[in-house]
Design a protein around this motif. Structure first.
Motif, mmCIF file in Angstrom:
data_model
loop_
_atom_site.group_PDB
_atom_site.id
_atom_site.type_symbol
_atom_site.label_atom_id
_atom_site.label_comp_id
_atom_site.label_asym_id
_atom_site.label_seq_id
_atom_site.Cartn_x
_atom_site.Cartn_y
_atom_site.Cartn_z
ATOM 1 N N ARG A 34 0.609 -1.341 0.045
ATOM 2 C CA ARG A 34 0.062 0.010 0.047
ATOM 3 C C ARG A 34 0.834 1.271 0.042
ATOM 4 N N ARG A 35 1.989 1.038 0.515
ATOM 5 C CA ARG A 35 2.661 2.362 0.783
ATOM 6 C C ARG A 35 3.206 2.814 -0.543
ATOM 7 N N PHE A 36 3.510 1.838 -1.558
ATOM 8 C CA PHE A 36 3.638 2.076 -2.925
ATOM 9 C C PHE A 36 2.782 2.863 -3.874
ATOM 10 N N LEU A 37 1.607 2.275 -3.642
ATOM 11 C CA LEU A 37 0.091 3.162 -4.096
ATOM 12 C C LEU A 37 0.137 4.548 -3.497
ATOM 13 N N ASP A 38 0.751 4.870 -2.301
ATOM 14 C CA ASP A 38 0.535 6.311 -1.957
ATOM 15 C C ASP A 38 1.847 7.046 -2.389
ATOM 16 N N ARG A 39 2.905 6.243 -2.636
ATOM 17 C CA ARG A 39 4.113 7.018 -3.455
ATOM 18 C C ARG A 39 3.686 7.487 -4.760
ATOM 19 N N ILE A 40 2.793 6.819 -5.557
ATOM 20 C CA ILE A 40 2.668 7.236 -6.886
ATOM 21 C C ILE A 40 1.395 8.198 -6.718
ATOM 22 N N THR A 43 -5.082 7.883 -3.573
ATOM 23 C CA THR A 43 -5.570 8.122 -2.522
ATOM 24 C C THR A 43 -7.041 7.375 -2.566
ATOM 25 N N LYS A 44 -7.529 7.206 -1.314
ATOM 26 C CA LYS A 44 -8.627 6.706 -1.169
ATOM 27 C C LYS A 44 -9.025 5.200 -1.869
ATOM 28 N N TYR A 45 -7.842 4.109 -1.756
ATOM 29 C CA TYR A 45 -8.116 3.382 -2.695
ATOM 30 C C TYR A 45 -8.392 1.992 -1.846
#
Length: 95
Positions: A34-40, A43-45
């Motif tokens: 999930r941290r990788f999704l935050d980095r790219i 939001t709200k995923y």
């Protein structure tokens, strides 16, 4: 990590479809967190990611856990630690 063994699964949530496209473009079959999704910038995923996991499109993996207080690492290369140097054994032309 995306599960490519799953055939076409109809997704009813537009946000899940959009998140799946982001995962395909950025990670393909590589494991991600999930941290990788935050980095790219996603939001709200969380609800969409849960929907993808529930449908079997994304395979959830628990975090690496070992003895409390110890170090846990995951590498994409095999390394050999020698007394005088460190050698990467799996580095190829593509990296």
């Amino acid at each position: 990590m995306k599960n490519y063994d799953v055939g076409h699964v109809p997704l009813r949530m537009p946000r899940a479809k959009q998140l799946l496209g982001v995962i395909d473009r950025n990670f393909g079959t590589l494991a991600f967190c999930r941290r990788f999704l935050d980095r790219i910038g996603e939001t709200k995923y969380l609800v969409a990611l849960k929907n993808l996991c529930d449908n079997g499109i994304i395979a959830p993996y628990p975090p690496l856990v070992d003895i409390p207080g110890s170090y846990v690492a995951q590498y994409e290369h095999t390394i050999m630690l020698r007394p005088t140097c460190k050698e990467v054994l799996t580095r190829g032309d593509d990296y």
